[in-house]
Design an enzyme around this catalytic site. Structure first.
Site, mmCIF file in Angstrom:
data_model
loop_
_atom_site.group_PDB
_atom_site.id
_atom_site.type_symbol
_atom_site.label_atom_id
_atom_site.label_comp_id
_atom_site.label_asym_id
_atom_site.label_seq_id
_atom_site.Cartn_x
_atom_site.Cartn_y
_atom_site.Cartn_z
ATOM 1 C CG HIS A 97 123.879 10.144 -78.913
ATOM 2 N ND1 HIS A 97 124.533 9.260 -79.746
ATOM 3 C CD2 HIS A 97 122.990 9.408 -78.224
ATOM 4 C CE1 HIS A 97 124.059 8.039 -79.560
ATOM 5 N NE2 HIS A 97 123.112 8.094 -78.618
ATOM 6 C CG HIS A 99 120.226 9.618 -74.418
ATOM 7 N ND1 HIS A 99 119.195 9.247 -75.253
ATOM 8 C CD2 HIS A 99 121.302 8.884 -74.808
ATOM 9 C CE1 HIS A 99 119.626 8.310 -76.098
ATOM 10 N NE2 HIS A 99 120.898 8.077 -75.846
HETATM 11 P P1 5GP Z 1 121.575 5.452 -78.373
HETATM 12 O O1 5GP Z 1 120.907 4.152 -78.067
HETATM 13 O O2 5GP Z 1 122.474 5.362 -79.578
HETATM 14 O O3 5GP Z 1 122.272 6.032 -77.170
HETATM 15 O O4 5GP Z 1 120.414 6.456 -78.691
HETATM 16 C C1 5GP Z 1 120.101 6.933 -79.962
HETATM 17 C C2 5GP Z 1 118.883 7.797 -79.832
HETATM 18 O O5 5GP Z 1 118.687 8.483 -81.051
HETATM 19 C C3 5GP Z 1 117.589 7.020 -79.533
HETATM 20 O O6 5GP Z 1 117.014 7.496 -78.327
HETATM 21 C C4 5GP Z 1 116.697 7.313 -80.731
HETATM 22 O O7 5GP Z 1 115.352 7.476 -80.392
HETATM 23 C C5 5GP Z 1 117.303 8.596 -81.300
HETATM 24 N N1 5GP Z 1 117.138 8.756 -82.727
HETATM 25 C C6 5GP Z 1 117.384 7.815 -83.684
HETATM 26 N N2 5GP Z 1 117.127 8.318 -84.901
HETATM 27 C C7 5GP Z 1 116.688 9.588 -84.722
HETATM 28 C C8 5GP Z 1 116.273 10.625 -85.624
HETATM 29 O O8 5GP Z 1 116.222 10.452 -86.849
HETATM 30 N N3 5GP Z 1 115.914 11.804 -85.073
HETATM 31 C C9 5GP Z 1 115.969 12.028 -83.723
HETATM 32 N N4 5GP Z 1 115.589 13.239 -83.291
HETATM 33 N N5 5GP Z 1 116.345 11.079 -82.860
HETATM 34 C C10 5GP Z 1 116.710 9.880 -83.343
#
Ligand code: 5GP
Length: 133
Positions: A97, A99
């Site tokens: 993903h 951001h």
């Molecule tokens: P990472 O740290 O893996 O780069 O970021 C994962 C992101 O996914 C985090 O910013 C977190 O807030 C988001 N996230 C986790 N679970 C969910 C969810 O169920 N729905 C949405 N819309 N975002 C999520």
């Protein structure tokens, strides 16, 4: 199965921003700034290095457009695009993903530690990486 795979299957709701055959984009549920948006490939792989050229290109095609929409809707003038791979690099959800994070001020949005060093053995290092392309 990751939480994003469940979102892709419609098992968990999201605030959808964009969708095409290869890409889904939706608001982050725990935003670090207003308008914090995620862009994911529909292909279920954990990290960017595992993503096909085609799936990666599909994301690259829409990232600028989604970024423009986030900026226009929020009024933000600056933003970061962040892409974490591996738990050591702060990846919590093991589905690729990107951001898109508006940066309004010093207090909100992405804070970055940037321990700049001095490039050592640039020639040999570049050669080693090029040899693996
Ligand atoms: P990472 O740290 O893996 O780069 O970021 C994962 C992101 O996914 C985090 O910013 C977190 O807030 C988001 N996230 C986790 N679970 C969910 C969810 O169920 N729905 C949405 N819309 N975002 C999520």
């Amino acid at each position: 199965m990751t939480i994003f795979a469940k979102i892709l299957r419609g098992e968990i709701p999201c605030h959808k921003i964009y969708e095409d055959d290869h890409v889904l984009s939706f608001l982050d549920i725990m935003p670090i700034a207003r308008g914090h948006t995620l862009v994911i490939p529909k292909r279920e792989v954990a990290t960017l290095d595992q993503l096909s050229d085609e799936a990666s290109a599909a994301i690259g095609r829409v990232l600028p457009r989604i970024s423009r929409a986030v900026l226009a809707a929020t009024g933000a003038k600056a933003f970061n695009v962040l892409q974490n791979n591996g738990e050591l690099a702060h990846q919590a959800v093991h589905h690729v993903h990107f951001h898109i994070i508006p940066k309004y001020d010093d207090a909100s949005g992405l804070g970055i530690g940037w321990p700049a060093g001095k490039l050592q053995d640039g020639g040999a290092l570049a050669q080693a990486i090029v040899a693996k392309l």
